[in-house]
Scaffold this motif. Sequence first.
Motif, mmCIF file in Angstrom:
data_model
loop_
_atom_site.group_PDB
_atom_site.id
_atom_site.type_symbol
_atom_site.label_atom_id
_atom_site.label_comp_id
_atom_site.label_asym_id
_atom_site.label_seq_id
_atom_site.Cartn_x
_atom_site.Cartn_y
_atom_site.Cartn_z
ATOM 1 N N ASP A 145 2.860 -13.166 -13.724
ATOM 2 C CA ASP A 145 4.155 -12.640 -14.119
ATOM 3 C C ASP A 145 4.485 -11.498 -13.155
ATOM 4 O OD1 ASP A 145 6.282 -11.386 -15.208
ATOM 5 O OD2 ASP A 145 5.404 -11.058 -17.203
ATOM 6 N N PHE A 146 5.381 -11.773 -12.213
ATOM 7 C CA PHE A 146 5.665 -10.776 -11.176
ATOM 8 C C PHE A 146 6.540 -9.625 -11.691
ATOM 9 C CE2 PHE A 146 3.883 -13.970 -8.378
ATOM 10 C CZ PHE A 146 3.207 -13.192 -7.444
ATOM 11 N N ASP A 147 6.942 -9.669 -12.982
ATOM 12 C CA ASP A 147 7.624 -8.504 -13.563
ATOM 13 C C ASP A 147 6.607 -7.476 -14.036
ATOM 14 O OD1 ASP A 147 10.116 -9.557 -13.106
ATOM 15 O OD2 ASP A 147 10.102 -10.695 -14.996
ATOM 16 N N ARG A 148 5.338 -7.861 -14.029
ATOM 17 C CA ARG A 148 4.275 -6.928 -14.424
ATOM 18 C C ARG A 148 3.396 -6.646 -13.211
ATOM 19 N NH1 ARG A 148 1.176 -10.233 -17.988
ATOM 20 N NH2 ARG A 148 -0.259 -8.486 -18.110
ATOM 21 N N PRO A 149 2.687 -5.488 -13.223
ATOM 22 C CA PRO A 149 1.848 -5.172 -12.068
ATOM 23 C C PRO A 149 0.804 -6.249 -11.800
ATOM 24 C CG PRO A 149 2.105 -3.239 -13.458
ATOM 25 C CD PRO A 149 2.709 -4.395 -14.225
ATOM 26 N N VAL A 150 0.603 -6.497 -10.524
ATOM 27 C CA VAL A 150 -0.409 -7.472 -10.090
ATOM 28 C C VAL A 150 -1.191 -6.821 -8.958
ATOM 29 C CG1 VAL A 150 1.316 -8.552 -8.557
ATOM 30 C CG2 VAL A 150 -0.777 -9.792 -9.109
ATOM 31 N N ALA A 151 -2.477 -7.104 -8.892
ATOM 32 C CA ALA A 151 -3.289 -6.598 -7.776
ATOM 33 C C ALA A 151 -3.626 -7.758 -6.859
ATOM 34 C CB ALA A 151 -4.572 -5.955 -8.303
ATOM 35 N N PHE A 152 -3.374 -7.575 -5.577
ATOM 36 C CA PHE A 152 -3.817 -8.543 -4.581
ATOM 37 C C PHE A 152 -5.091 -8.030 -3.937
ATOM 38 C CE2 PHE A 152 0.601 -9.944 -4.857
ATOM 39 C CZ PHE A 152 0.414 -11.322 -4.871
ATOM 40 N N GLU A 173 2.946 -9.727 8.181
ATOM 41 C CA GLU A 173 4.069 -10.369 7.470
ATOM 42 C C GLU A 173 3.619 -10.854 6.080
ATOM 43 O OE1 GLU A 173 5.642 -13.585 9.809
ATOM 44 O OE2 GLU A 173 6.868 -14.305 8.127
ATOM 45 N N ILE A 174 2.409 -11.394 6.005
ATOM 46 C CA ILE A 174 1.902 -11.900 4.722
ATOM 47 C C ILE A 174 1.806 -10.754 3.713
ATOM 48 C CG2 ILE A 174 -0.127 -12.885 3.549
ATOM 49 C CD1 ILE A 174 -0.805 -14.240 6.285
ATOM 50 N N VAL A 175 1.168 -9.659 4.155
ATOM 51 C CA VAL A 175 0.946 -8.537 3.229
ATOM 52 C C VAL A 175 2.288 -7.948 2.798
ATOM 53 C CG1 VAL A 175 -0.084 -6.239 3.023
ATOM 54 C CG2 VAL A 175 -1.328 -8.062 4.194
ATOM 55 N N GLN A 176 3.227 -7.857 3.757
ATOM 56 C CA GLN A 176 4.538 -7.297 3.441
ATOM 57 C C GLN A 176 5.266 -8.173 2.409
ATOM 58 O OE1 GLN A 176 7.159 -7.277 6.791
ATOM 59 N NE2 GLN A 176 8.763 -6.168 5.691
ATOM 60 N N ARG A 177 5.169 -9.492 2.576
ATOM 61 C CA ARG A 177 5.863 -10.413 1.661
ATOM 62 C C ARG A 177 5.283 -10.299 0.245
ATOM 63 N NH1 ARG A 177 8.867 -11.621 -0.828
ATOM 64 N NH2 ARG A 177 9.801 -13.626 -1.352
ATOM 65 N N LEU A 178 3.960 -10.147 0.152
ATOM 66 C CA LEU A 178 3.329 -10.017 -1.168
ATOM 67 C C LEU A 178 3.726 -8.685 -1.800
ATOM 68 C CD1 LEU A 178 -0.234 -11.469 -0.402
ATOM 69 C CD2 LEU A 178 1.750 -12.649 -1.376
ATOM 70 N N THR A 224 -4.677 0.628 8.472
ATOM 71 C CA THR A 224 -3.861 1.493 7.599
ATOM 72 C C THR A 224 -2.433 0.944 7.486
ATOM 73 O OG1 THR A 224 -5.196 3.395 8.254
ATOM 74 C CG2 THR A 224 -3.062 3.878 7.255
ATOM 75 N N ARG A 225 -1.927 0.349 8.564
ATOM 76 C CA ARG A 225 -0.548 -0.191 8.554
ATOM 77 C C ARG A 225 -0.336 -1.248 7.472
ATOM 78 N NH1 ARG A 225 1.254 -2.983 13.723
ATOM 79 N NH2 ARG A 225 2.730 -3.972 12.298
ATOM 80 N N PHE A 226 -1.407 -1.936 7.061
ATOM 81 C CA PHE A 226 -1.257 -2.943 5.994
ATOM 82 C C PHE A 226 -0.767 -2.291 4.703
ATOM 83 C CE2 PHE A 226 -4.389 -5.462 8.546
ATOM 84 C CZ PHE A 226 -3.575 -6.571 8.756
#
Length: 267
Positions: A145-152, A173-178, A224-226
């Motif tokens: 549920d992306f309306d609630r916090p999620v940890a990647f 790009e992947i990390v930014q999109r997530l 760190t940029r991630f």
Amino acid sequence: MDSQAAPDGVDPNVPNVARMYDYYLDGKDNFAADRAAAEQILKLFPETRDSARENRAFLSRAVRHLVESGVRQIVDLGSGLPTQGNTHEVAHGVAPDTRVIYVDYDPVVCAHGRALLADGENITIVQADARDPEKLLVALREHVDFDRPVAFLMLAILHFIPDESSDGAGAYEIVQRLCEASTPGSYLVLSHAIDAKPDTTPEALEIYNRATAALSLRTHAEITRFFDGYELVEPGLVFPKDWRPDDQPLIGAESTSIGYSGVGRKP
Ligand SMILES: C[S@@+](CC[C@H](N)C(=O)[O-])C[C@H]1O[C@@H](n2cnc3c(N)ncnc32)[C@H](O)[C@@H]1O
């Protein structure tokens, strides 16, 4: 594993990064080619074994931190072969209602995951390639549920994805999109290999060039940029053993760390 056990479409003669890592962790889910390549790496970097174990210990402490902070959805991206102290075991030790979604693109990893883990409560295995973040997000929306916090969790995966990739999206790009898909209060947890011994690294890169994924080592600043879009929680991006150490004895010598790890929270 006997190479006869390789499923269709899996070449047991090509060293596989998931199974090499399994070998570093003393696992049994690897073929002769994986063991031979891993032994070559261990000759160049004897600290790899301890580093893999430190990485797993970091995972445990970070996951405990997430769940104690109230997170109830964890996506373990590039989860690897099941081992001791799997993410759901740590998370469910704190809060059994935590939903854990394991994602990997490797069919052997997913088959083992399904066999060993999938009958548990609140555990899902998804086979997907992180380099297609849009398709990944579609698959994840069935479980998260992306309306609630999620940890990647992205532990020891991003160094297998270059900045720009002909096979799909690059690592940033992947990390930014997530991050964009996540609500405030969500987290990014990562660990990433570095160029720890510039004299020896080229030989190690050669070994991984012949494996299923080549290595893209990054500097502290590049890792760190991630965390753009996140706030690093204390103590920041550090050697895994230095990230909120608990009372467990240190795994190896002071010099074992060949990567950095950190946890970021989206404000
Ligand atoms: C070194 S293992 C790390 C396992 C675990 N995350 C850990 O740190 O203990 C890296 C994993 O990332 C997976 N992987 C590499 N590239 C991937 C991609 N593009 N999409 C999904 N999984 C990937 C590999 O199959 C492997 O299982």
